[in-house]
Design an enzyme around this catalytic site. Structure first.
Site, PDB file in Angstrom:
ATOM      1  N   HIS A 197      36.584  40.454  78.728  1.00  0.00           N
ATOM      2  CA  HIS A 197      37.116  39.638  79.823  1.00  0.00           C
ATOM      3  C   HIS A 197      36.720  40.191  81.182  1.00  0.00           C
ATOM      4  CE1 HIS A 197      40.536  38.220  76.922  1.00  0.00           C
ATOM      5  NE2 HIS A 197      39.323  37.835  76.536  1.00  0.00           N
ATOM      6  N   HIS A 238      37.525  29.420  76.293  1.00  0.00           N
ATOM      7  CA  HIS A 238      37.663  30.867  76.192  1.00  0.00           C
ATOM      8  C   HIS A 238      36.540  31.478  75.363  1.00  0.00           C
ATOM      9  CE1 HIS A 238      39.611  34.738  76.478  1.00  0.00           C
ATOM     10  NE2 HIS A 238      39.255  34.920  75.219  1.00  0.00           N
ATOM     11  N   ASP A 263      34.167  34.519  76.567  1.00  0.00           N
ATOM     12  CA  ASP A 263      33.821  35.696  75.772  1.00  0.00           C
ATOM     13  C   ASP A 263      32.309  35.854  75.649  1.00  0.00           C
ATOM     14  OD1 ASP A 263      36.403  36.575  75.277  1.00  0.00           O
ATOM     15  OD2 ASP A 263      36.524  35.698  73.274  1.00  0.00           O
ATOM     16  N   HIS A 305      32.218  37.739  68.766  1.00  0.00           N
ATOM     17  CA  HIS A 305      31.655  38.909  69.432  1.00  0.00           C
ATOM     18  C   HIS A 305      30.510  39.539  68.640  1.00  0.00           C
ATOM     19  CE1 HIS A 305      34.940  38.707  72.255  1.00  0.00           C
ATOM     20  NE2 HIS A 305      35.830  38.807  71.285  1.00  0.00           N
TER      21      HIS A 305
END
Length: 298
Positions: free
Chosen positions: A70, A227, A231, A254
């Site tokens: 973030h 969101h 990311d 991720h």
């Protein structure tokens, strides 16, 4: 500028301070609770220790910093290319679960233009990685464009898709206040395994079927996919240079985005480093952003 909160997974108090750094330094995390040269952790793709829940960096001495995505998104999205990020423990504070508090602090503090030219990573040909049904891809584009598709069983999320050009401050306006999200069943499982100890309904969107359990509901109808794009921007920032290319993630996370950077840098013909003239610099994330563009939160 200093930010205080708790770590999402550890639940422990955490303080983070962003300091200026000279041109060419890049973004470096520094564990101020550890003394000696081993406390610095460059924000770079090959130091990622892959995790499905967050982005974790570990240096050669084994010193780690967790949940960097973030603040990385905030730095990239505001056009910060060089910074020293001091953290007083192993995890970045989660704050409200989005990048907006970091963005607000960065823009309120002001940015300093350095004399040296900015360099960028231009994608020259397609690079793609897959894990089961999930995939992520980079293809040539004159700006950074992020496209994302997600599919969740919970009706509160369901199937969502969004695509945005990251120039002209769109990250700050469209993505920065979108919070991390999870299913209630996943929260219960993580806590049973000693994770998400700092997670609350105030710093994450928690869904259960068609219900949104977090007070106030969603900030955007498609907050979940926004969101995921946030990311992705933070994880792409670990390339070390701003990217000129089109990122498309399908059910990606991720680890898959890190796989993509590893595949990119393994193919020397897939990219080139370019010096940005004024026109190119104006197309980078963060160009022209200002404080008034951050969406207000009730």
């Amino acid at each position: 500028m200093t930010f205080q909160g708790v770590g999402l997974h550890s639940g422990k108090p955490a303080q983070l301070t962003i300091r200026p750094a000279p041109a060419g330094a890049g973004i470096v995390f520094r564990r101020v609770d550890i003394t000696g040269a081993s406390n610095e952790i460059p924000a770079i793709w090959h130091l990622v220790e892959q995790s499905p829940l967050c982005t974790r960096l570990v240096n050669a001495a084994g010193v780690a910093i967790t949940t960097v995505e973030h603040v990385m998104a905030a730095l990239v999205g505001c056009g910060v290319h060089n910074a020293l990020v001091d953290v007083d423990g192993p995890e970045v504070p989660i704050l409200d679960g989005s990048a907006a508090p970091f963005v607000r602090g960065i823009l309120a503090n002001g940015l300093r233009q350095l004399a040296e030219p900015v360099h960028a990573l231009r994608i020259l040909r397609a690079v793609e990685v897959r894990r089961a049904s999930a995939w992520a891809r980079l293809t040539p584009n004159e700006t950074l464009k992020i496209e994302f598709d997600i599919e969740f069983e919970d009706a509160a999320i369901g199937v969502q898709k969004k695509i945005l050009n990251m120039s002209n401050g769109s990250f700050v306006r469209e993505l920065s206040n979108s919070r991390t999200f999870c299913r209630k069943a996943d929260v219960d499982h993580m806590r049973a395994n000693g994770l998400a100890l700092g997670g609350t309904l105030e710093n994450a969107v928690v869904v259960d079927g068609e219900k949104v359990l977090s007070p106030g509901g969603l900030r955007h109808a498609d907050e979940a996919v926004r969101h995921k794009m946030l990311d992705a921007l933070g994880d792409l920032g670990l390339a070390g240079l701003p990217i000129l290319g089109h990122y498309h993630g399908f059910r990606a996370g991720h680890a898959l985005t890190n796989d993509l950077l590893r595949a990119l840098f393994a193919d020397k013909n897939a990219f080139e480093v370019v010096e940005c003239d004024a026109a190119t610099a104006a197309r980078l994330p963060g160009a022209g952003v200002h404080l008034g563009e951050i969406p207000q939160v009730a």
